[in-house]
Design an enzyme around this catalytic site. Structure first.
Site, short mmCIF file in Angstrom:
data_model
loop_
_atom_site.label_atom_id
_atom_site.label_comp_id
_atom_site.label_asym_id
_atom_site.label_seq_id
_atom_site.Cartn_x
_atom_site.Cartn_y
_atom_site.Cartn_z
N SER B 56 4.99 -0.49 9.16
CA SER B 56 4.69 -0.48 7.56
C SER B 56 5.14 -1.13 7.03
O SER B 56 4.79 -2.13 5.78
CB SER B 56 3.26 -0.98 8.69
OG SER B 56 1.97 -1.51 9.63
N GLY B 96 -2.21 -1.35 10.51
CA GLY B 96 -2.45 -1.88 11.85
C GLY B 96 -3.88 -1.34 12.52
O GLY B 96 -5.13 -1.74 12.47
N GLU B 169 2.71 -5.90 12.95
CA GLU B 169 3.99 -6.01 11.82
C GLU B 169 4.02 -7.21 11.49
O GLU B 169 4.59 -7.37 10.79
CB GLU B 169 5.26 -4.37 12.65
CG GLU B 169 4.54 -3.38 12.47
CD GLU B 169 4.99 -2.67 13.13
OE1 GLU B 169 4.42 -1.36 13.86
OE2 GLU B 169 5.87 -2.54 14.50
#
Lengths: 202, 202, 202, 202
Positions: B56, B96, B169
């Site tokens: 990320s 996430g 991602e």
């Protein structure tokens, strides 16, 4: 209270649709024999090194992380503890044009050492393409984009939807994560195996 | 001559198709009003800071590069010349789960400073989600995945096709590049404008 | 023709002299028994991980590079291919104050895993200091600085010569390179051994 | 209980003493007129870019952080949000040999753009040295080392005490932090000014 921009977000949604179609198009045009060669190179490597400039370098790092989760000995060129490349190692170069100067210089050195060079590129006839043992070709504009979605929806100009190398970079990330999926299948690794190697210090 | 792995690359192709469908599904479920708020936050920011852990974090860097190409004052948390955040700045967090410890700690500090926190996450009710001024929700499994492609083709298990956070991602990268497309449209920037800011020293 | 600044560079030269004296002073106040413990930890580690924030993080990376040159399995926390820490690993934290939030959080996790924590710090009684198995104490202001050079030359104020953590960061780099010198002696490595592992792709 | 290595840490202490003497020696041999030119270049730059490979790159980053704390517009070549160099910018290259391939390539591009190139090096007659507008010469072995401490204590061989580029890298960090001390004096900045720009998100 800040004023919201006067937009219905059509460019945003078109950009995402375009990438969705493009990934589908690229999947259909992949050269499977070369992909198998790339898989064999990775599976037989002593160590794997990845490299790329700018956003392609970030995609290279994302790939390297997953290879590490799978248990491969893998390094990112330019990070602190990356050792010298040896002749039984594999170097993966990422360059849409195949002409990024610093990366093609390192590609030459890779070949001089006798290591295996894999290039992920849109340009087979580029400097890096010609140097490589194995090429994973990520087509630029594909039939799927060209004949389909874009013609119907965008009427021509749409480089503003995926400016500069955006389309290559995203598709390459999806492709390399799909290589990971294939390696998971070949090696029989489970998601728990991957998790056990995932860093806890983050 | 190295033996090629015995595979027809079906997992690889399925992984790419799955991501293509998933991106389409997410595009159809985006909360456009929140996206407009995010665009307003970015357009009104004094400086923009981006942050994320692991992959990320790489997505955050890819977004920051394009914001720089567009002429925004933008920094990556953790890079060498990133200055102190001030109260008229915007911080974009990518997580996430919305629970990555180091990032949620920095999210708290962001709010204490009085800066605006945008979180890109799949989890609205997470620590980061609850802290945020603006949430860009990237749905996890979407109807498109669930009812469509996957059921027909994969018969159940397919986490091995997009292991760990892969799906989030990739979709977040596509989404943030679509934010760039929208900002290009709003600001009237040309691809040449972007190129003029692209680093030459690479 | 640009005008040269009106300076005789006295601050520059005083800053270098001050660091020279400070390094000498620190060398004389090192706790040799703790250093031997640190050497034993490093020599017995399965893998070594290094971490630090800001400039201390750069010093950590410089140390990690040399450990790699010496043939140790070493990783920098936060880099792409750094795996999970295990209980037979050693984590080296660098923090002048011993209170850097992100690093002390990671120090706690290190201890929970059961790995060995070495901290290089000026503050034995800090959060990191108290957590650590082994402390390498880098004294802040030393007798050498205090009684000697500075009193005679600077008449008081001289934090502008080594602002913020400068003095700790430089001295720690010199100390960790001296640890490398000691490890070279203990392991019998030659400079050619180190060169053979030095990256060629740079 | 792990056994401690059989060492009295003499190599460690000698390495630190050697660096202390070396820094003193270099301070006495600096070319003050060139340093003043370097200071003028930095003070008159539109933006400052720094670059170096390996440990020299880490030293470049440490310098860039402090320039940012002082309020300069400064970027590290290779980091995510580093923009294009323009002709009124200054690029600082760090290379002990002056021959690091990637850095000298970037030095050539710097000159083609018309920007000012400063090189910190031990080798005035190197590729980078000859390209540069301004050279900050960091002498390798100095009279201080050669005639003094080393002869009396080490009897010949001592490259194992500061292997590869260690001596250059440490001395360059001390020198560049002394440049910061001089810039603090010239600009009248206080330590609080620096602190106010120091990142809080770390």
């Amino acid at each position: 209270m800040r004023e919201l921009p006067k937009t219905d977000c059509n460019n945003l949604l078109s950009s995402m649709e375009l990438m969705s179609k493009h990934i589908h198009g690229v999947a259909n045009e992949l050269e499977v024999d070369n992909i198998k060669k790339m898989l064999a190179d990775l599976l037989n490597a002593n160590c794997i090194f990845v490299m790329g400039a700018g956003r392609s370098g970030l995609v290279a790092k994302a790939f390297a992380m997953r290879l590490m989760h799978l248990g491969f000995s893998v390094y990112v060129v330019g990070e602190s503890t990356t050792p010298a490349v040896k002749d039984n190692d594999v170097v993966v170069a990422i360059s849409g044009s195949g002409e990024t100067r610093s990366i093609s210089d390192l590609g030459k050195i890779t070949k001089e050492i006798g290591a295996t060079l894999i290039t992920v590129t849109s340009n087979r006839e580029s400097t890096l393409g010609k140097l490589s043992n194995t090429i994973a070709l990520i087509p630029g504009r594909t039939k799927e984009d060209a004949g389909g979605y874009l013609e119907r929806h965008m009427r021509g100009e749409y480089s503003h939807l995926t400016p500069l190398g955006t389309s290559f970079e995203i598709t390459t990330l999806v492709f390399l994560d799909a290589i990971i999926a294939e390696l998971i299948s070949i090696t029989g690794a489970s998601e728990d195996d991957l998790k056990s190697r995932h860093t806890i210090l983050e």
